[in-house]
Design a protein around this motif. Structure first.
Motif, PDB file in Angstrom:
ATOM      1  N   GLN A  73       5.988  -7.412   2.402  1.00 28.28           N
ATOM      2  CA  GLN A  73       4.620  -7.025   2.741  1.00 28.28           C
ATOM      3  C   GLN A  73       4.391  -5.540   2.486  1.00 28.28           C
ATOM      4  O   GLN A  73       3.281  -5.118   2.166  1.00 28.28           O
ATOM      5  CB  GLN A  73       4.326  -7.346   4.208  1.00 28.28           C
ATOM      6  CG  GLN A  73       2.887  -7.042   4.619  1.00 28.28           C
ATOM      7  CD  GLN A  73       2.596  -7.414   6.055  1.00 28.28           C
ATOM      8  OE1 GLN A  73       3.419  -8.014   6.748  1.00 28.28           O
ATOM      9  NE2 GLN A  73       1.418  -7.058   6.530  1.00 28.28           N
ATOM     10  N   PHE A  74       5.450  -4.740   2.588  1.00 28.78           N
ATOM     11  CA  PHE A  74       5.324  -3.295   2.414  1.00 28.78           C
ATOM     12  C   PHE A  74       6.175  -2.753   1.271  1.00 28.78           C
ATOM     13  O   PHE A  74       6.142  -1.557   1.008  1.00 28.78           O
ATOM     14  CB  PHE A  74       5.711  -2.580   3.714  1.00 28.78           C
ATOM     15  CG  PHE A  74       4.761  -2.805   4.844  1.00 28.78           C
ATOM     16  CD1 PHE A  74       3.632  -2.008   4.989  1.00 28.78           C
ATOM     17  CD2 PHE A  74       4.966  -3.832   5.749  1.00 28.78           C
ATOM     18  CE1 PHE A  74       2.740  -2.215   6.029  1.00 28.78           C
ATOM     19  CE2 PHE A  74       4.091  -4.050   6.800  1.00 28.78           C
ATOM     20  CZ  PHE A  74       2.973  -3.242   6.938  1.00 28.78           C
ATOM     21  N   MET A  75       6.941  -3.591   0.612  1.00 25.49           N
ATOM     22  CA  MET A  75       7.815  -3.142  -0.466  1.00 25.49           C
ATOM     23  C   MET A  75       7.587  -3.979  -1.717  1.00 25.49           C
ATOM     24  O   MET A  75       7.318  -5.178  -1.627  1.00 25.49           O
ATOM     25  CB  MET A  75       9.286  -3.253  -0.044  1.00 25.49           C
ATOM     26  CG  MET A  75       9.634  -2.466   1.205  1.00 25.49           C
ATOM     27  SD  MET A  75      11.360  -2.723   1.721  1.00 25.49           S
ATOM     28  CE  MET A  75      11.384  -1.769   3.250  1.00 25.49           C
ATOM     29  N   SER A  76       7.718  -3.350  -2.876  1.00 18.42           N
ATOM     30  CA  SER A  76       7.535  -4.067  -4.135  1.00 18.42           C
ATOM     31  C   SER A  76       8.435  -3.460  -5.210  1.00 18.42           C
ATOM     32  O   SER A  76       8.629  -2.245  -5.257  1.00 18.42           O
ATOM     33  CB  SER A  76       6.070  -4.004  -4.575  1.00 18.42           C
ATOM     34  OG  SER A  76       5.883  -4.657  -5.816  1.00 18.42           O
ATOM     35  N   LEU A  77       8.964  -4.319  -6.074  1.00 22.90           N
ATOM     36  CA  LEU A  77       9.836  -3.851  -7.156  1.00 22.90           C
ATOM     37  C   LEU A  77       9.031  -3.437  -8.387  1.00 22.90           C
ATOM     38  O   LEU A  77       9.524  -2.677  -9.223  1.00 22.90           O
ATOM     39  CB  LEU A  77      10.831  -4.955  -7.541  1.00 22.90           C
ATOM     40  CG  LEU A  77      11.638  -5.583  -6.402  1.00 22.90           C
ATOM     41  CD1 LEU A  77      12.643  -6.570  -6.960  1.00 22.90           C
ATOM     42  CD2 LEU A  77      12.333  -4.513  -5.585  1.00 22.90           C
ATOM     43  N   SER A  78       7.813  -3.928  -8.503  1.00 21.09           N
ATOM     44  CA  SER A  78       6.952  -3.617  -9.649  1.00 21.09           C
ATOM     45  C   SER A  78       5.611  -3.115  -9.145  1.00 21.09           C
ATOM     46  O   SER A  78       5.276  -3.293  -7.967  1.00 21.09           O
ATOM     47  CB  SER A  78       6.768  -4.863 -10.520  1.00 21.09           C
ATOM     48  OG  SER A  78       6.223  -5.923  -9.745  1.00 21.09           O
ATOM     49  N   PRO A  79       4.827  -2.484 -10.006  1.00 24.46           N
ATOM     50  CA  PRO A  79       3.517  -1.964  -9.564  1.00 24.46           C
ATOM     51  C   PRO A  79       2.657  -3.077  -8.980  1.00 24.46           C
ATOM     52  O   PRO A  79       2.376  -4.062  -9.667  1.00 24.46           O
ATOM     53  CB  PRO A  79       2.914  -1.413 -10.860  1.00 24.46           C
ATOM     54  CG  PRO A  79       4.086  -1.106 -11.723  1.00 24.46           C
ATOM     55  CD  PRO A  79       5.115  -2.156 -11.418  1.00 24.46           C
ATOM     56  N   PRO A  80       2.241  -2.977  -7.722  1.00 27.44           N
ATOM     57  CA  PRO A  80       1.430  -4.031  -7.096  1.00 27.44           C
ATOM     58  C   PRO A  80       0.070  -4.154  -7.771  1.00 27.44           C
ATOM     59  O   PRO A  80      -0.525  -3.166  -8.189  1.00 27.44           O
ATOM     60  CB  PRO A  80       1.276  -3.544  -5.644  1.00 27.44           C
ATOM     61  CG  PRO A  80       2.371  -2.531  -5.455  1.00 27.44           C
ATOM     62  CD  PRO A  80       2.559  -1.890  -6.786  1.00 27.44           C
ATOM     63  N   GLU A  81      -0.405  -5.396  -7.892  1.00 22.30           N
ATOM     64  CA  GLU A  81      -1.722  -5.625  -8.476  1.00 22.30           C
ATOM     65  C   GLU A  81      -2.818  -5.156  -7.531  1.00 22.30           C
ATOM     66  O   GLU A  81      -3.846  -4.640  -7.952  1.00 22.30           O
ATOM     67  CB  GLU A  81      -1.895  -7.120  -8.789  1.00 22.30           C
ATOM     68  CG  GLU A  81      -0.971  -7.619  -9.893  1.00 22.30           C
ATOM     69  CD  GLU A  81      -1.208  -9.080 -10.198  1.00 22.30           C
ATOM     70  OE1 GLU A  81      -2.146  -9.658  -9.591  1.00 22.30           O
ATOM     71  OE2 GLU A  81      -0.484  -9.649 -11.033  1.00 22.30           O
ATOM     72  N   ASP A  82      -2.576  -5.339  -6.221  1.00 21.61           N
ATOM     73  CA  ASP A  82      -3.559  -4.928  -5.221  1.00 21.61           C
ATOM     74  C   ASP A  82      -3.286  -3.497  -4.804  1.00 21.61           C
ATOM     75  O   ASP A  82      -2.419  -3.226  -4.000  1.00 21.61           O
ATOM     76  CB  ASP A  82      -3.486  -5.848  -3.995  1.00 21.61           C
ATOM     77  CG  ASP A  82      -4.459  -5.418  -2.903  1.00 21.61           C
ATOM     78  OD1 ASP A  82      -5.393  -4.662  -3.224  1.00 21.61           O
ATOM     79  OD2 ASP A  82      -4.282  -5.840  -1.754  1.00 21.61           O
ATOM     80  N   LYS A  83      -4.030  -2.562  -5.371  1.00 20.73           N
ATOM     81  CA  LYS A  83      -3.838  -1.154  -5.023  1.00 20.73           C
ATOM     82  C   LYS A  83      -4.349  -0.882  -3.609  1.00 20.73           C
ATOM     83  O   LYS A  83      -3.858  -0.008  -2.936  1.00 20.73           O
ATOM     84  CB  LYS A  83      -4.563  -0.251  -6.023  1.00 20.73           C
ATOM     85  CG  LYS A  83      -4.081  -0.424  -7.458  1.00 20.73           C
ATOM     86  CD  LYS A  83      -2.610  -0.090  -7.596  1.00 20.73           C
ATOM     87  CE  LYS A  83      -2.144  -0.208  -9.035  1.00 20.73           C
ATOM     88  NZ  LYS A  83      -0.720   0.056  -9.198  1.00 20.73           N
ATOM     89  N   SER A  84      -5.298  -1.575  -3.153  1.00 21.82           N
ATOM     90  CA  SER A  84      -5.955  -1.514  -1.853  1.00 21.82           C
ATOM     91  C   SER A  84      -6.074  -0.152  -1.235  1.00 21.82           C
ATOM     92  O   SER A  84      -6.756   0.039  -0.282  1.00 21.82           O
ATOM     93  CB  SER A  84      -5.298  -2.470  -0.865  1.00 21.82           C
ATOM     94  OG  SER A  84      -4.077  -2.021  -0.355  1.00 21.82           O
ATOM     95  N   ALA A  85      -5.427   0.860  -1.790  1.00 23.68           N
ATOM     96  CA  ALA A  85      -5.513   2.184  -1.218  1.00 23.68           C
ATOM     97  C   ALA A  85      -6.344   3.109  -2.051  1.00 23.68           C
ATOM     98  O   ALA A  85      -6.837   4.106  -1.572  1.00 23.68           O
ATOM     99  CB  ALA A  85      -4.130   2.764  -1.129  1.00 23.68           C
ATOM    100  N   ALA A  86      -6.513   2.794  -3.347  1.00 15.75           N
ATOM    101  CA  ALA A  86      -7.256   3.692  -4.206  1.00 15.75           C
ATOM    102  C   ALA A  86      -8.692   3.816  -3.720  1.00 15.75           C
ATOM    103  O   ALA A  86      -9.335   2.835  -3.396  1.00 15.75           O
ATOM    104  CB  ALA A  86      -7.244   3.163  -5.641  1.00 15.75           C
ATOM    105  N   GLY A  87      -9.188   5.036  -3.652  1.00 23.08           N
ATOM    106  CA  GLY A  87     -10.570   5.258  -3.269  1.00 23.08           C
ATOM    107  C   GLY A  87     -10.833   5.253  -1.783  1.00 23.08           C
ATOM    108  O   GLY A  87     -11.978   5.168  -1.368  1.00 23.08           O
ATOM    109  N   THR A  88      -9.810   5.347  -0.948  1.00 22.88           N
ATOM    110  CA  THR A  88     -10.032   5.324   0.493  1.00 22.88           C
ATOM    111  C   THR A  88     -10.821   6.535   0.958  1.00 22.88           C
ATOM    112  O   THR A  88     -11.493   6.491   1.984  1.00 22.88           O
ATOM    113  CB  THR A  88      -8.690   5.270   1.248  1.00 22.88           C
ATOM    114  OG1 THR A  88      -7.832   6.323   0.781  1.00 22.88           O
ATOM    115  CG2 THR A  88      -8.008   3.948   1.025  1.00 22.88           C
ATOM    116  N   GLU A  89     -10.782   7.633   0.205  1.00 25.93           N
ATOM    117  CA  GLU A  89     -11.538   8.818   0.600  1.00 25.93           C
ATOM    118  C   GLU A  89     -13.036   8.625   0.401  1.00 25.93           C
ATOM    119  O   GLU A  89     -13.839   9.418   0.873  1.00 25.93           O
ATOM    120  CB  GLU A  89     -11.055  10.037  -0.205  1.00 25.93           C
ATOM    121  CG  GLU A  89      -9.687  10.543   0.223  1.00 25.93           C
ATOM    122  CD  GLU A  89      -9.672  11.039   1.664  1.00 25.93           C
ATOM    123  OE1 GLU A  89     -10.516  11.876   2.025  1.00 25.93           O
ATOM    124  OE2 GLU A  89      -8.825  10.587   2.439  1.00 25.93           O
TER     125      GLU A  89
END
Length: 221
Positions: A73-89
């Motif tokens: 849920q919090f770790m990934s070996l490859s770039p996650p498809e769901d960035k979900s954090a981009a643009g939080t500002e």
């Protein structure tokens, strides 16, 4: 309109005081507990000789070494498809409100928003609730999650970490901002190289990487 004006004047006198947060920083090899959050990026030696090679990235062996500490849920070996954090500002108040969790602060829940116009008038329950939610969204400090690329010298390389919204003040009147208040840690693997007799010796070692779990409205130090 009278209700909104009263809320504004009342809010100006509130000055919510919320305790300051704890933090952590890093040493040369890995982050360690301290008093500064969020964790600063480690200054890596750019020499590629210090990078793990393909044979050092055997997923089966590394999963075995990490054991039950691996959390998909919090770790990934490859770039996650769901960035979900981009643009939080760039979140608006409604989106920030959706990210608030837990019970509404008792200080806000107790407000009646009485209007000093002749005889004191109280807003309807529906309006009172809307005003409370608005004030909570303005002063609340939700944890915003984002996937962070730690680089090839960490395994798993991608970790979902928390941050505090800092685009606007979280107090009325303005002056206080959301800061990290609590943290936990994930156990991951860190590629470490040491110069010893006979040459450079490198190996994966378990380290604890701290992440923010709670943000609070605090004065700036």
């Amino acid at each position: 309109m009278d209700h909104l004006l009263a809320v504004f004047l009342l809010a100006l006198s509130l000055g919510f005081r919320i305790e300051q947060g704890a933090c952590q920083h890093y040493y040369l090899l890995r982050p360690v507990p301290s008093d500064t959050l969020p964790v600063l990026d480690i200054k890596e030696d750019p020499d590629p000789v210090l990078d793990p090679r393909e044979r050092d990235l055997n997923e089966t062996e590394l999963r075995s070494a990490l054991g039950s500490h691996f959390d998909p849920q919090f770790m990934s070996l490859s770039p996650p498809e769901d960035k979900s954090a981009a643009g939080t500002e760039d979140l608006n108040e409604a989106e920030l409100r959706q990210r608030l969790s837990g019970a509404m602060p008792k200080e806000i829940r107790a407000l009646d928003f009485e209007v000093p116009h002749g005889k004191k008038q109280k807003p309807s329950k529906k309006l009172r609730r809307r005003l409370q939610l608005w004030l909570w969204s303005v002063t609340g400090c939700p944890v915003l999650h984002a996937w962070n690329d730690l680089g090839s010298r960490f395994w798993p390389r991608y970790l979902k970490v928390g941050s505090c919204y800092s685009k606007r003040s979280c107090s009325v009147p303005e002056g206080m901002f959301c800061k990290a208040a609590k943290s936990t840690h994930f156990t991951i693997l860190r590629w470490r190289c040491l110069q010893k007799k006979g040459g450079l010796k490198c190996a994966w070692i378990p380290v604890q990487y701290p992440v923010i779990t709670e943000c609070k409205c605090s004065c700036i130090n």
